[in-house]
Design a protein around this motif. Structure first.
Motif, short mmCIF file in Angstrom:
data_model
loop_
_atom_site.label_atom_id
_atom_site.label_comp_id
_atom_site.label_asym_id
_atom_site.label_seq_id
_atom_site.Cartn_x
_atom_site.Cartn_y
_atom_site.Cartn_z
N SER A 1 8.62 17.66 -26.70
CA SER A 1 9.62 18.24 -25.81
C SER A 1 10.37 17.14 -25.07
CB SER A 1 8.96 19.18 -24.80
OG SER A 1 8.32 20.25 -25.47
N TYR A 2 9.62 16.21 -24.48
CA TYR A 2 10.21 15.05 -23.80
C TYR A 2 9.09 14.11 -23.38
CZ TYR A 2 9.18 18.34 -20.01
OH TYR A 2 8.58 19.27 -19.20
N ASP A 3 9.46 12.85 -23.18
CA ASP A 3 8.52 11.84 -22.69
C ASP A 3 8.44 11.95 -21.18
OD1 ASP A 3 6.77 9.75 -22.62
OD2 ASP A 3 8.19 8.21 -23.28
N ILE A 4 7.25 11.74 -20.63
CA ILE A 4 7.08 11.74 -19.18
C ILE A 4 5.88 10.87 -18.81
CG2 ILE A 4 5.67 13.85 -19.17
CD1 ILE A 4 7.00 14.54 -16.45
N PHE A 5 6.05 10.12 -17.74
CA PHE A 5 4.97 9.32 -17.16
C PHE A 5 5.30 9.29 -15.67
CE2 PHE A 5 2.85 5.30 -16.03
CZ PHE A 5 1.62 5.48 -16.65
N GLU A 6 4.67 10.19 -14.91
CA GLU A 6 5.14 10.45 -13.54
C GLU A 6 3.99 10.55 -12.56
OE1 GLU A 6 8.41 13.23 -13.10
OE2 GLU A 6 7.26 14.30 -11.56
N PHE A 7 4.23 10.06 -11.34
CA PHE A 7 3.26 10.10 -10.25
C PHE A 7 3.96 10.66 -9.00
CE2 PHE A 7 2.20 6.74 -13.10
CZ PHE A 7 0.82 6.56 -13.09
N ASN A 8 3.28 11.56 -8.30
CA ASN A 8 3.77 12.06 -7.02
C ASN A 8 2.67 11.89 -5.98
OD1 ASN A 8 6.45 13.32 -7.77
ND2 ASN A 8 5.08 14.36 -9.21
N PHE A 9 2.93 11.06 -4.97
CA PHE A 9 1.98 10.78 -3.91
C PHE A 9 2.44 11.54 -2.66
CE2 PHE A 9 2.10 7.12 -6.71
CZ PHE A 9 0.75 6.83 -6.93
N PHE A 10 1.65 12.52 -2.23
CA PHE A 10 1.97 13.31 -1.05
C PHE A 10 1.15 12.81 0.13
CE2 PHE A 10 2.76 15.95 -4.73
CZ PHE A 10 3.99 16.55 -4.44
N GLY A 11 1.84 12.45 1.22
CA GLY A 11 1.16 11.96 2.41
C GLY A 11 1.60 12.70 3.65
N LYS B 1 3.26 11.63 6.04
CA LYS B 1 4.59 11.23 6.52
C LYS B 1 5.67 11.37 5.45
CE LYS B 1 2.82 7.97 9.95
NZ LYS B 1 2.83 6.55 10.42
N GLY B 2 5.31 11.93 4.30
CA GLY B 2 6.31 12.10 3.26
C GLY B 2 5.74 12.01 1.86
N LYS B 3 6.62 11.73 0.92
CA LYS B 3 6.25 11.73 -0.49
C LYS B 3 6.86 10.51 -1.18
CE LYS B 3 7.57 14.32 -4.68
NZ LYS B 3 8.38 15.46 -5.14
N LEU B 4 6.11 9.96 -2.15
CA LEU B 4 6.62 8.88 -2.99
C LEU B 4 6.48 9.31 -4.44
CD1 LEU B 4 7.67 5.85 -2.63
CD2 LEU B 4 5.40 5.20 -3.46
N ILE C 1 11.65 4.85 -8.56
CA ILE C 1 10.71 5.06 -7.46
C ILE C 1 11.52 5.60 -6.27
CG2 ILE C 1 9.00 4.01 -5.94
CD1 ILE C 1 8.78 1.75 -8.07
N GLU C 2 11.12 6.76 -5.76
CA GLU C 2 11.88 7.39 -4.68
C GLU C 2 10.96 7.79 -3.53
OE1 GLU C 2 15.52 9.28 -7.36
OE2 GLU C 2 13.98 10.60 -6.56
N GLN C 3 11.41 7.50 -2.32
CA GLN C 3 10.67 7.84 -1.11
C GLN C 3 11.37 8.99 -0.40
OE1 GLN C 3 10.53 4.67 1.73
NE2 GLN C 3 9.13 5.72 3.12
N PHE C 4 10.60 10.03 -0.04
CA PHE C 4 11.15 11.21 0.62
C PHE C 4 10.51 11.37 2.00
CE2 PHE C 4 11.37 11.80 -3.92
CZ PHE C 4 12.62 12.38 -4.14
N ASN C 5 11.33 11.59 3.01
CA ASN C 5 10.79 11.80 4.36
C ASN C 5 10.71 13.29 4.67
OD1 ASN C 5 13.51 12.30 4.58
ND2 ASN C 5 13.80 11.19 6.50
N ASN D 1 0.84 -1.20 0.00
CA ASN D 1 0.00 0.00 0.00
C ASN D 1 0.88 1.25 0.00
OD1 ASN D 1 -2.40 -1.45 0.04
ND2 ASN D 1 -2.52 -1.43 2.29
N ILE D 2 0.47 2.25 -0.77
CA ILE D 2 1.21 3.51 -0.83
C ILE D 2 1.29 4.15 0.56
CG2 ILE D 2 1.26 5.84 -1.81
CD1 ILE D 2 1.90 3.71 -3.86
N THR D 3 0.25 3.92 1.39
CA THR D 3 0.24 4.51 2.73
C THR D 3 1.39 4.00 3.59
OG1 THR D 3 -1.35 2.80 3.41
CG2 THR D 3 -2.25 4.93 2.71
N HIS D 4 1.91 2.83 3.29
CA HIS D 4 3.06 2.30 4.01
C HIS D 4 4.27 3.22 3.85
CE1 HIS D 4 6.06 -0.64 5.43
NE2 HIS D 4 6.74 -0.38 4.33
N TYR D 5 4.36 3.92 2.73
CA TYR D 5 5.51 4.76 2.42
C TYR D 5 5.29 6.22 2.79
CZ TYR D 5 6.66 0.65 -0.35
OH TYR D 5 6.91 -0.65 -0.75
N VAL D 6 4.03 6.69 2.74
CA VAL D 6 3.80 8.13 2.95
C VAL D 6 2.77 8.44 4.03
CG1 VAL D 6 4.39 8.61 0.54
CG2 VAL D 6 1.98 8.32 1.17
#
Length: 341
Positions: free
Chosen positions: A238-248, A250-253, A262-266, A155-160
């Motif tokens: 311009s450029y290819d992009i396929f991106e998701f930012n999950f803000f929680g 406790k942080g961001k994924l 995939i990067e986890q930010f505290n 679950n994404i909530t585990h990370y953010v």
């Protein structure tokens, strides 16, 4: 010496980029195409390929003289009697081909996204395949990504923590690429955030590079939990992009670089403002980092399902959900108002 015993015979319809030609892109992880996943699996007897374009067939012939080539998929299916058919044609042919396969003994169907041109056809073919007990595997390829499977399991909530907001970016058409994005959001968020209950679409004329019949549309998805997901389209020229930012809380994924990284930010104390906190600019944890063998996971899922040991990771019901949302986004954009599903 005994000859090899193959469990399932297969055939491919469509030898364009995703059907065949990506296999010869030296930068792509292999298998990189429908051809690659079928030719490279020891449990598959890959018998035949069909394509309307003689140049595509000629290219295959230069690379593989041991496979039967056809210009008519109907002739190929009748003569070869494949257990598995992989469909890598343009979306306006998907319904017709799947319908013919279902009437002529095919045991499993792999089909490129989107499942069809419209919701009506999607519902008809999914219902028919269910009644005939023919498993369907739509190539919403992030469902076959080992790292995203882990994200879903945890679950994404585990990370953010509790998810506060999500923003995403895509290029090159709502149906062509937006399909992947919406399906990935459903896949990762439905367990914690519930279903998408309504949408709000906005035309994006400034980012107009897309198929002539498939515009870029920006939109907001409203989940039953109250979560809002904001999606914007950008210009692929311009450029290819396929991106998701999950803000929680406790942080961001972040899923970036076409989903590869995939990067986890505290959260840290602000180095600039006393009593404030910020998201760390340096990731706490990095996942992925290299392309994953999504086609390999897909064909193994097909084999395991036919052997009664699994079910489709990306079935027709999943695709119907996506088609409902896409049609609602188009209607919302046309009417300039929020649409409930």
């Amino acid at each position: 010496m005994t000859s090899k015993i193959y469990k399932f015979s297969s055939a491919l319809i469509g030898a364009g980029r995703i059907g065949f030609q990506h296999e010869y892109d030296e930068k792509r992880i292999k298998p990189a195409s429908h051809y690659g996943m079928l030719i490279g699996n020891k449990k598959i007897n890959f018998k035949a390929i069909c394509d309307k374009n003689p140049k595509n067939l000629e290219l295959i012939k230069k690379n593989n003289k041991n496979i039967n080539l056809y210009e008519s998929y109907k002739e190929m299916i009748i003569k070869e009697k494949p257990d598995i058919v992989s469909i890598a044609t343009w979306r306006d042919t998907h319904y017709e081909i799947m319908d013919y396969c279902s009437d002529n003994g095919v045991k499993a169907i792999i089909c490129e996204k989107p499942i069809s041109e419209n919701l009506k056809d999607a519902k008809k073919i999914v219902s028919k395949l269910k009644n005939l007990n023919i498993p369907l595997f739509i190539n919403h390829r992030r469902r076959f990504d080992s790292e995203l499977i882990k994200l879903k399991t945890n679950n994404i909530t585990h990370y953010v923590g509790e998810i506060l907001q999500v923003n995403c970016f895509y290029v090159y058409g709502l149906l062509t690429t937006g399909t992947h994005l919406i399906d990935t959001l459903i896949y990762l968020l439905e367990k914690t955030e519930g279903e998408i209950k309504s949408v709000l679409g906005f035309g994006n004329t400034s980012n107009s590079f897309c198929p002539t019949d498939d515009p870029n549309i920006d939109f907001i998805l409203f989940f039953s939990s109250g979560l809002k997901v904001f999606v914007q389209s950008l210009d692929m020229k311009s450029y290819d992009i396929f991106e998701f930012n999950f803000f929680g809380k406790k942080g961001k994924l972040s899923l970036k670089n076409i989903g590869r990284d995939i990067e986890q930010f505290n959260i840290i104390k602000s180095p600039e403002h006393k009593g404030f906190t910020e998201l760390n600019s340096n990731p706490k944890k990095k996942l992925g980092g290299i392309p994953r063998n999504q086609f390999g996971t897909l064909i193994n899922n097909v084999i395991e399902t036919l052997n009664g040991k699994s079910i489709s990771y990306s079935n027709g019901d999943d695709s119907i959900k996506v088609m409902k949302i896409i049609e609602a986004i188009k209607l919302s954009t046309l009417k300039n108002k929020k649409i409930n599903l």
